[in-house]
Design a protein around this motif. Structure first.
Motif, PDB file in Angstrom:
ATOM      1  N   SER A 166       0.828  -1.202   0.000  1.00  0.00           N
ATOM      2  CA  SER A 166       0.000   0.000   0.000  1.00  0.00           C
ATOM      3  C   SER A 166       0.861   1.250   0.000  1.00  0.00           C
ATOM      4  O   SER A 166       1.899   1.308   0.652  1.00  0.00           O
ATOM      5  CB  SER A 166      -0.916   0.004   1.223  1.00  0.00           C
ATOM      6  N   LYS A 167       0.406   2.259  -0.704  1.00  0.00           N
ATOM      7  CA  LYS A 167       1.095   3.545  -0.757  1.00  0.00           C
ATOM      8  C   LYS A 167       0.040   4.643  -0.801  1.00  0.00           C
ATOM      9  O   LYS A 167      -0.637   4.820  -1.811  1.00  0.00           O
ATOM     10  CB  LYS A 167       2.012   3.627  -1.975  1.00  0.00           C
ATOM     11  N   LEU A 168      -0.088   5.386   0.305  1.00  0.00           N
ATOM     12  CA  LEU A 168      -1.084   6.437   0.403  1.00  0.00           C
ATOM     13  C   LEU A 168      -0.430   7.745   0.821  1.00  0.00           C
ATOM     14  O   LEU A 168       0.463   7.772   1.670  1.00  0.00           O
ATOM     15  CB  LEU A 168      -2.156   6.064   1.431  1.00  0.00           C
ATOM     16  N   SER A 169      -0.890   8.832   0.215  1.00  0.00           N
ATOM     17  CA  SER A 169      -0.405  10.163   0.548  1.00  0.00           C
ATOM     18  C   SER A 169      -1.585  11.043   0.933  1.00  0.00           C
ATOM     19  O   SER A 169      -2.600  11.080   0.218  1.00  0.00           O
ATOM     20  CB  SER A 169       0.332  10.798  -0.639  1.00  0.00           C
ATOM     21  N   PHE A 170      -1.442  11.739   2.049  1.00  0.00           N
ATOM     22  CA  PHE A 170      -2.445  12.688   2.519  1.00  0.00           C
ATOM     23  C   PHE A 170      -1.834  14.081   2.512  1.00  0.00           C
ATOM     24  O   PHE A 170      -0.667  14.261   2.850  1.00  0.00           O
ATOM     25  CB  PHE A 170      -2.891  12.358   3.945  1.00  0.00           C
ATOM     26  N   GLU A 171      -2.650  15.059   2.165  1.00  0.00           N
ATOM     27  CA  GLU A 171      -2.205  16.443   2.199  1.00  0.00           C
ATOM     28  C   GLU A 171      -3.389  17.316   2.589  1.00  0.00           C
ATOM     29  O   GLU A 171      -4.491  17.160   2.061  1.00  0.00           O
ATOM     30  CB  GLU A 171      -1.650  16.879   0.845  1.00  0.00           C
ATOM     31  N   GLN A 172      -3.145  18.231   3.515  1.00  0.00           N
ATOM     32  CA  GLN A 172      -4.230  19.084   3.993  1.00  0.00           C
ATOM     33  C   GLN A 172      -3.717  20.497   4.228  1.00  0.00           C
ATOM     34  O   GLN A 172      -2.657  20.695   4.814  1.00  0.00           O
ATOM     35  CB  GLN A 172      -4.815  18.525   5.286  1.00  0.00           C
ATOM     36  N   GLN A 173      -4.500  21.486   3.755  1.00  0.00           N
ATOM     37  CA  GLN A 173      -4.163  22.879   3.946  1.00  0.00           C
ATOM     38  C   GLN A 173      -5.343  23.593   4.606  1.00  0.00           C
ATOM     39  O   GLN A 173      -6.504  23.369   4.240  1.00  0.00           O
ATOM     40  CB  GLN A 173      -3.833  23.550   2.620  1.00  0.00           C
ATOM     41  N   TYR A 174      -5.012  24.450   5.567  1.00  0.00           N
ATOM     42  CA  TYR A 174      -6.029  25.160   6.331  1.00  0.00           C
ATOM     43  C   TYR A 174      -5.602  26.613   6.454  1.00  0.00           C
ATOM     44  O   TYR A 174      -4.474  26.900   6.868  1.00  0.00           O
ATOM     45  CB  TYR A 174      -6.175  24.531   7.710  1.00  0.00           C
ATOM     46  N   ALA A 175      -6.493  27.527   6.073  1.00  0.00           N
ATOM     47  CA  ALA A 175      -6.226  28.956   6.187  1.00  0.00           C
ATOM     48  C   ALA A 175      -7.312  29.591   7.042  1.00  0.00           C
ATOM     49  O   ALA A 175      -8.499  29.272   6.890  1.00  0.00           O
ATOM     50  CB  ALA A 175      -6.178  29.610   4.812  1.00  0.00           C
ATOM     51  N   PHE A 176      -6.891  30.503   7.917  1.00  0.00           N
ATOM     52  CA  PHE A 176      -7.820  31.120   8.870  1.00  0.00           C
ATOM     53  C   PHE A 176      -7.513  32.605   8.958  1.00  0.00           C
ATOM     54  O   PHE A 176      -6.345  33.010   9.065  1.00  0.00           O
ATOM     55  CB  PHE A 176      -7.665  30.454  10.237  1.00  0.00           C
ATOM     56  N   PHE A 177      -8.567  33.422   8.894  1.00  0.00           N
ATOM     57  CA  PHE A 177      -8.398  34.880   8.959  1.00  0.00           C
ATOM     58  C   PHE A 177      -9.456  35.445   9.895  1.00  0.00           C
ATOM     59  O   PHE A 177     -10.638  35.102   9.794  1.00  0.00           O
ATOM     60  CB  PHE A 177      -8.537  35.497   7.573  1.00  0.00           C
ATOM     61  N   LYS A 178      -9.019  36.324  10.811  1.00  0.00           N
ATOM     62  CA  LYS A 178      -9.928  36.818  11.841  1.00  0.00           C
ATOM     63  C   LYS A 178      -9.671  38.303  12.090  1.00  0.00           C
ATOM     64  O   LYS A 178      -8.522  38.744  12.184  1.00  0.00           O
ATOM     65  CB  LYS A 178      -9.714  36.032  13.132  1.00  0.00           C
ATOM     66  N   VAL A 179     -10.768  39.075  12.204  1.00  0.00           N
ATOM     67  CA  VAL A 179     -10.700  40.491  12.551  1.00  0.00           C
ATOM     68  C   VAL A 179     -11.575  40.715  13.780  1.00  0.00           C
ATOM     69  O   VAL A 179     -12.756  40.359  13.780  1.00  0.00           O
ATOM     70  CB  VAL A 179     -11.180  41.390  11.399  1.00  0.00           C
ATOM     71  N   GLU A 180     -10.989  41.315  14.822  1.00  0.00           N
ATOM     72  CA  GLU A 180     -11.723  41.647  16.038  1.00  0.00           C
ATOM     73  C   GLU A 180     -11.693  43.161  16.241  1.00  0.00           C
ATOM     74  O   GLU A 180     -10.628  43.778  16.126  1.00  0.00           O
ATOM     75  CB  GLU A 180     -11.095  40.972  17.257  1.00  0.00           C
ATOM     76  N   HIS A 181     -12.846  43.712  16.563  1.00  0.00           N
ATOM     77  CA  HIS A 181     -12.928  45.159  16.762  1.00  0.00           C
ATOM     78  C   HIS A 181     -13.754  45.466  18.000  1.00  0.00           C
ATOM     79  O   HIS A 181     -14.895  45.007  18.125  1.00  0.00           O
ATOM     80  CB  HIS A 181     -13.558  45.840  15.546  1.00  0.00           C
ATOM     81  N   ALA A 182     -13.163  46.229  18.909  1.00  0.00           N
ATOM     82  CA  ALA A 182     -13.873  46.647  20.120  1.00  0.00           C
ATOM     83  C   ALA A 182     -14.705  47.880  19.792  1.00  0.00           C
ATOM     84  O   ALA A 182     -14.162  48.970  19.547  1.00  0.00           O
ATOM     85  CB  ALA A 182     -12.891  46.939  21.235  1.00  0.00           C
ATOM     86  N   ILE A 183     -16.028  47.700  19.768  1.00  0.00           N
ATOM     87  CA  ILE A 183     -16.913  48.836  19.498  1.00  0.00           C
ATOM     88  C   ILE A 183     -16.840  49.827  20.653  1.00  0.00           C
ATOM     89  O   ILE A 183     -16.728  51.033  20.463  1.00  0.00           O
ATOM     90  CB  ILE A 183     -18.347  48.336  19.273  1.00  0.00           C
ATOM     91  N   THR A 214     -13.095  33.816   8.912  1.00  0.00           N
ATOM     92  CA  THR A 214     -13.363  32.873   7.831  1.00  0.00           C
ATOM     93  C   THR A 214     -12.250  31.839   7.791  1.00  0.00           C
ATOM     94  O   THR A 214     -11.132  32.088   8.267  1.00  0.00           O
ATOM     95  CB  THR A 214     -13.469  33.606   6.481  1.00  0.00           C
ATOM     96  N   SER A 215     -12.547  30.690   7.226  1.00  0.00           N
ATOM     97  CA  SER A 215     -11.542  29.631   7.094  1.00  0.00           C
ATOM     98  C   SER A 215     -11.797  28.850   5.820  1.00  0.00           C
ATOM     99  O   SER A 215     -12.933  28.767   5.328  1.00  0.00           O
ATOM    100  CB  SER A 215     -11.573  28.679   8.298  1.00  0.00           C
ATOM    101  N   TYR A 216     -10.723  28.303   5.297  1.00  0.00           N
ATOM    102  CA  TYR A 216     -10.804  27.410   4.133  1.00  0.00           C
ATOM    103  C   TYR A 216      -9.916  26.210   4.403  1.00  0.00           C
ATOM    104  O   TYR A 216      -8.763  26.347   4.826  1.00  0.00           O
ATOM    105  CB  TYR A 216     -10.350  28.120   2.858  1.00  0.00           C
ATOM    106  N   ASN A 217     -10.454  25.036   4.184  1.00  0.00           N
ATOM    107  CA  ASN A 217      -9.721  23.801   4.441  1.00  0.00           C
ATOM    108  C   ASN A 217      -9.916  22.854   3.262  1.00  0.00           C
ATOM    109  O   ASN A 217     -11.041  22.673   2.775  1.00  0.00           O
ATOM    110  CB  ASN A 217     -10.246  23.145   5.725  1.00  0.00           C
ATOM    111  N   GLU A 218      -8.816  22.272   2.777  1.00  0.00           N
ATOM    112  CA  GLU A 218      -8.923  21.277   1.716  1.00  0.00           C
ATOM    113  C   GLU A 218      -8.007  20.107   2.025  1.00  0.00           C
ATOM    114  O   GLU A 218      -6.919  20.276   2.577  1.00  0.00           O
ATOM    115  CB  GLU A 218      -8.576  21.865   0.352  1.00  0.00           C
TER     116      GLU A 218
END
Length: 786
Positions: free
Chosen positions: A351-368, A378-382
């Motif tokens: 058996s020969k298996l390859s896994f690959e995963q990428q995750y990007a995360f972006f966050k903005v916080e603002h004190a009103i 937001t996030s994107y994962n593949e």
């Protein structure tokens, strides 16, 4: 003679100068007992600035005698200052006990470096909830416990939470927990963003870039409105800090384990507004399965930037890759018995298996303002899985030969999420206060794989079965691929898609210090399917009540709901309606020793309706006929009864069974994979003073009983097999000396034969695939803080 006199005078002056220099040290503790990291400490009038480290400690060295003012401040804490007069020959120790505010820009990153108990959730939790005050069970696995147990993936942490067990503990691949008798397939979160793609292509998070793992029992509508009602878990990743971090760890151990992990970061500008952190991990190891090999790489950079005093931006990227020559190493039972040795390899070396995963995360916080905060993230994962392998088909011939399957893997999965939410406080009177959380969520998930129209990309029965008594792995890479359909004739199958939108509104009304009412709900629009999407919409309500008869005691009750959309139709062409889940829960939480130790008891009753099972009349179809009920009691104890003792212990009684069946009266019995009894303990003693300061001794024990096998297509659940009891005894010794760490962990000291994750592929009674776990094994880590 004169030289001698001048030399003595010089020594005296030097000694006087040294004595006139003093070191100021101290520690920052929050009002809930947690240590605070990253607090700005300023020494006036010298205007020297430093920051509290991950233990909450700070220090000013070589300070001349005199009077000074020391201030402590951080976003999220009420600022404090103290005065001190330095006198030669006397220690200068100044500690701060600071109060954390509830609605601020950056929730303070808190550590209990000497304690396992955490009484503050991560900022990715979205709601400003206090775990003790919440009418719900929230268990937090701290970074300290992760290090002490030398855990590498979330699967390694299941034993630390009551009512949680692993289902398929594949090495580093595919996290799958059983929580309160339900499968948490859709309950995976990272930084508060849903990761729940039901795909074997997703790798587990590596603990190298993980700060903590939070388990939330029950439907948890404020995080997700669709999914199993048993609970979810959230992996909170490491974030940048305003002081320099430079840690290097090397781990070796059983099964040719070699693991190198570097964690470094700090500020990139003088004002400490631009911060970065980088975690890099490389691992090469075998497993207890004969000839199974794994290689893993994780890279996780993070940047944060503070604009003015009210806005912070965080950007994060996680890259994970793994190569293995075996994914599903389950082996078949022989005549319904688990007879094969635990290191038996069903596939050989091919058996020969390859896994690959990428995750990007972006966050903005603002004190009103001081009471309201706005967050957008937001996030994107593949994830990808490619290659081929061989697995057992769960069929054993009369001569004890196993029928096996060869499979191509070319799966692609992606997951996109967006969230916009606001937290705030509204005071109606001096006593009545509302802590409000409002949010909109949206996202999309997709999964597709390589295949042939009308068939999977596999050969179900390899021409030559494998002898289980005397295996002969005759296949090579080339002739396995010759058995499989030509790749050129394959195309990607139509992807399975899930799209969702949701509106959330949750509020905690504090009437006084004795009563809190948690209420609200989530309205979901969800589309599922392939070429044609099926739309479902559902409102999931939530009501919880907490009563505090005395300080540090919370008596609570909770009603919470969720649903799970189901794609497909039955034999008659009727679309499946969503599965629904209702959780009713009562409990008591008590904090002891000024909040250093927490004990929780919960009684729950979960009912799932509209479940799917195999159609007993029409082969290949499913019917929506099942109601599953899970009842139980959970007990958790975590914390430090003494400063030198850390303990985490839990017990769960979980009775999960099919309670109603409207069609097939043969289907009865307990639900698969949920142990009726599950008990765990881990206790560590650390020497805090003397010549052996930093020496730690730990031991742990895990036990599970009355686990039933998982079945697929088995119409008579009375034919289920009960697994042998699971027993594991562990021990550990560590020595944390100045900037060095040495840690040795030994697992399964008694070399017990334990199995996990049994399942039946073809629905045959007493024929099961099952996964074994390692015998006695060890891990040894050397760490240095540079």
């Amino acid at each position: 003679m004169m030289r001698t006199v001048f030399f003595m005078i010089g020594c005296f002056c030097c000694q006087f100068f040294v004595n006139a220099q003093t070191t100021i040290s101290g520690n920052i503790v929050l009002n809930n007992g947690e240590k605070a990291v990253g607090v700005t400490i300023q020494l006036r009038p010298l205007n020297i600035t430093t920051y509290s480290n991950e233990d909450g400690d700070f220090k000013f060295a070589n300070i001349a005698n005199g009077s000074y003012t020391i201030s402590a401040a951080a976003v999220g804490l009420q600022a404090q200052e103290q005065t001190i007069t330095l006198v030669s020959g006397k220690k200068a120790v100044l500690n701060f006990n600071m109060i954390a505010t509830t609605n601020t820009l950056n929730e303070v990153v808190v550590y209990g470096s000497n304690r396992y108990f955490k009484n503050a959730v991560s900022s990715s939790f979205r709601t400003a909830v206090n775990p003790f005050e919440a009418p719900q069970q929230i268990q937090i696995i701290s970074n300290k416990l992760i290090k002490d147990q030398q855990a590498f993936t979330p699967t390694d942490l299941a034993r630390n939470v009551s009512g949680v067990s692993s289902i398929f503990p594949f090495p580093g691949v595919y996290t799958d927990f059983n929580i309160r008798g339900t499968r948490a397939t859709q309950g995976k979160f990272r930084n508060g963003m849903n990761m729940g793609i039901a795909s074997f292509g997703l790798l587990q998070e590596d603990m190298s870039y993980t700060e903590r793992v939070e388990f939330i029992k029950g439907p948890s509508g404020f995080l997700i409105g669709q999914g199993e009602p048993g609970g979810v878990f959230n992996v909170d990743t490491k974030k940048p800090l305003p002081y320099t971090i430079a840690n290097l760890n090397f781990t070796t151990g059983s099964f040719n384990l070699f693991r190198l992990h570097a964690d470094f970061g700090g500020a990139l500008d003088k004002k400490k507004k631009l911060l970065f952190r980088m975690n890099v991990m490389a691992q090469d190891n075998h497993t207890h399965i004969q000839n199974q090999k794994n290689k893993r790489l994780s890279i996780a950079p993070v940047l944060s930037y503070t604009i003015g005093e009210k806005t912070t931006i965080t950007a994060e990227y996680n890259y994970d890759a793994q190569k293995t020559n075996g994914l599903d190493m389950a082996v078949p039972s022989i005549n319904g018995k688990f007879e094969l040795p635990r290191n038996f390899n069903i596939s050989g070396l091919d058996s020969k298996l390859s896994f690959e995963q990428q995750y990007a995360f972006f966050k903005v916080e603002h004190a009103i303002n001081s009471n309201w905060k706005l967050t957008a993230q937001t996030s994107y994962n593949e994830g990808f899985i490619r290659g081929f392998d061989i697995q057992s088909r769960g069929r054993v011939l009369a001569n004890d030969s196993s029928i096996r399957e060869a499979r191509y893997w070319n799966n692609i999965a992606y997951n996109y999420n967006g969230q916009l939410f606001v937290n705030g406080t509204i005071k109606l009177t001096k006593q009545i206060e509302n802590n409000l959380y409002m949010a909109v969520d949206w996202g999309e998930q997709s999964f597709k794989r390589l295949g042939i129209t009308g068939a999977n990309s596999s050969i179900r029965n390899l021409p030559i079965p494998l002898s289980l008594r005397n295996p002969n792995y005759i296949y090579t890479d080339q002739n396995i691929q010759n058995f499989l359909p030509p790749v050129a004739n394959m195309t990607f199958q139509v992807p399975a898609i899930t799209k969702f939108k949701a509106i959330n509104l949750y509020n905690t009304t504090k009437f006084n210090k004795y009563v809190q009412l948690n209420w609200g709900g989530r309205f979901n629009w969800i589309e599922t399917g392939t070429t044609i999407l099926k739309a479902d919409k559902k409102f999931s309500p939530r009501v919880g009540l907490s009563i505090f008869p005395v300080k540090n005691v919370n008596l609570y009750a909770l009603y919470d709901a969720t649903f799970l959309p189901l794609a497909g139709r039955d034999f008659a062409g009727n679309e499946f309606v969503p599965q629904q889940g209702i959780n009713k829960e009562f409990g008591v939480k008590i904090q002891w020793f000024k909040g250093a130790l927490s004990s929780n008891i919960a009684v729950f009753d979960i009912v799932k309706t509209n479940g799917l099972t195999a159609d007993p009349i029409n082969n290949g179809f499913q019917v929506q006929q099942l109601e599953v009920r899970s009842k139980g009691i959970e007990i958790d104890i975590v914390g430090s009864p003494l400063k030198s003792i850390n303990i985490i212990a839990n017990y769960a009684y979980t009775d999960s069974r099919i309670s109603k069946d409207r069609i097939n009266s043969l289907i009865v019995g307990r639900w698969e994979q949920a142990p009726l009894h599950n008990a765990n303990i881990w206790i560590k003693k650390t020497v805090l003073n003397g010549k052996l300061k930093g020496l730690g001794l730990a031991t742990g024990y895990s036990f599970m009983s009355e686990r039933n096998t998982l079945t697929i297509g088995l119409t008579n659940k009375t034919q289920q097999v009960q697994l042998p009891n699971y027993k594991r005894l562990d021990a550990a010794v560590s020595y944390d000396f100045k900037k060095y760490l040495f840690a040795l962990n030994i697992e399964n000291l008694t070399n017990a034969q334990n199995i996990f994750g049994t399942y039946d592929i073809r629905g045959n009674a007493n024929v099961y695939n099952y996964l074994t776990t390692p015998g006695m094994n060890w891990r040894f880590t050397i760490g240095v803080r540079l």
